[in-house]
Design an enzyme around this catalytic site. Structure first.
Site, short mmCIF file in Angstrom:
data_model
loop_
_atom_site.label_atom_id
_atom_site.label_comp_id
_atom_site.label_asym_id
_atom_site.label_seq_id
_atom_site.Cartn_x
_atom_site.Cartn_y
_atom_site.Cartn_z
N LYS A 1 51.61 33.85 29.38
CA LYS A 1 51.00 34.89 29.71
C LYS A 1 51.64 36.09 29.61
O LYS A 1 51.22 37.31 28.89
CB LYS A 1 50.39 35.06 30.76
CG LYS A 1 48.99 33.96 31.03
CD LYS A 1 48.34 34.15 32.55
CE LYS A 1 47.22 33.28 32.55
NZ LYS A 1 46.38 33.18 33.68
N ASP B 1 41.71 38.35 34.22
CA ASP B 1 42.16 37.68 35.41
C ASP B 1 41.50 38.39 36.61
O ASP B 1 40.65 37.88 37.49
CB ASP B 1 43.45 37.09 35.72
CG ASP B 1 43.71 35.76 34.82
OD1 ASP B 1 42.86 35.14 34.47
OD2 ASP B 1 45.12 35.64 34.61
#
Length: 279
Positions: free
Chosen positions: A66, A102
Site C-alpha cells: 500500500k 480505507d
C-alpha cells in the site's frame, strides 16, 4: 472486450474481493473480470508496469504494497497522499491514479450506526496503517475530538503530530485510555488483537466502558472478537470490520465504474464466504 480488474498483494489467496466484485459485474451486466494476483515485493514495479501495459481498468492494493506502490503511480489523490498509502488504483486514460478508500469506507460504515459521530468523543486503539487512514479521514471530515492509545505512546504521538488536519487529540498509554474509557462515545479498535492466535485477548480493559457507546472492531474474521462479545455484555453497540470492508470495496467499484453498488448485496456475499451472522 472484457475489462480486467485485480487485487495485488502477498499473500492474496484469502482475499474476498474477487467474489464480491465479480458478483457486482454480473449483477450490473458489466463485461469485466476481477482477478487476485500474487505480487512479491521485489516484483512490484515490474507488476505495475505490466498491468499498465495490458490496459488494466483498475485494481486494489493490499498488504504489503500500500505504501511502496505510490512510487510507481502517475498521480495520487490528496487524501491518499496525506495518509501515505494507496489501496485503489484507477486507470484514467492510461494514467494510473491512486486513492485510499480505507478511512472513507470505515466512516461510511460508522455513519450507518450514528449520524452524529462528528460530535462524539472518539478513541482509536492502535497507531498502525489502518489507524492512520481512519484518523486522517475522520479528522478531515471535522471530528471535534479524537484520542489515540497505543502500546507505544510515541507512535501515537507521531501519528497525531503528522496529521495535516486540524483536530484536538491526545496520545495515551493503554492504562490511561482504560481509566478514561467512559469519556468516549465511539471506540475504534484497529490492532490485530482478537485475530488468531490472540482471539481470547483484549486490546485494553473495558471496565469503564459506558452503556450505549459504540465499539467498532475492524477485524471481521472472527466475526465477533472477544472485545465485541465483552462490549455487548456492557450493553454497548458493536460493529465488526465487515462494514468497513464492504464500504471501501463499494467506493473502489464506484471509482472504476461510476456506479454506486448495492451495499446489502455486497455484505451478503462477504457473510456467505465467512459463514456467519454475528454482529
Amino acid at each position: 472486450m472484457k475489462e480486467l480488474f485485480a487485487v495485488i498483494g502477498d499473500p492474496i489467496a484469502h482475499s474476498m474481493s474477487p467474489q464480491m466484485h465479480n458478483d457486482l459485474f454480473q449483477y450490473y451486466s458489466i463485461d469485466a473480470h476481477y482477478q487476485p494476483l500474487l505480487v512479491k515485493k521485489e516484483n512490484l514495479e515490474a507488476a505495475i508496469k505490466g498491468l499498465k501495459a495490458i490496459g488494466i481498468s483498475g485494481f486494489n492494493v493490499t498488504i504489503p504494497h500500500k505504501t511502496e506502490i505510490m512510487a510507481f503511480l502517475d498521480e495520487i489523490d490528496p487524501l491518499a497522499s496525506d495518509i501515505g498509502a494507496v489501496n485503489t488504483v484507477v486507470n484514467q486514460n492510461g494514467k494510473l491514479v491512486g486513492y485510499n478508500t480505507d478511512g472513507l469506507g470505515f466512516m461510511k460504515g460508522l455513519a450507518s450506526l450514528t449520524s452524529d459521530f462528528v460530535n462524539q468523543k472518539i478513541l482509536i486503539i492502535g497507531a498502525g496503517g489502518a489507524a492512520r487512514a481512519i484518523y486522517y479521514t475522520l479528522a478531515k471530515t471535522g471530528v471535534k475530538g479524537m484520542d489515540i492509545c497505543n502500546r507505544t505512546v510515541e507512535k501515537a504521538t507521531h501519528l497525531i503530530e503528522t496529521c495535516p488536519y486540524q483536530i484536538t487529540s491526545e496520545a495515551l498509554s493503554l492504562e490511561q485510555a482504560e481509566n478514561k474509557l467512559s469519556h468516549y462515545g465511539v471506540i475504534i479498535q484497529t490492532t490485530n488483537i482478537g485475530m488468531s492466535p490472540n482471539m481470547s485477548q483484549l486490546p485494553l480493559s473495558i471496565n469503564f466502558l459506558r452503556e450505549s457507546s459504540i465499539v467498532s472492531d475492524i477485524i471481521y474474521n472472527p466475526l465477533e472478537t472477544f472485545l465485541l462479545s465483552e462490549a455487548k455484555k456492557k450493553k454497548a453497540i458493536v460493529q465488526n470490520g465487515i462494514d468497513m470492508f464492504v464500504h471501501q470495496g463499494a467506493l473502489a467499484f464506484q471509482y472504476w465504474t461510476g456506479i454506486t453498488p448495492d451495499i446489502s448485496r455486497m455484505k451478503q456475499i462477504v457473510m456467505e464466504q465467512l459463514g456467519g451472522t454475528k454482529c
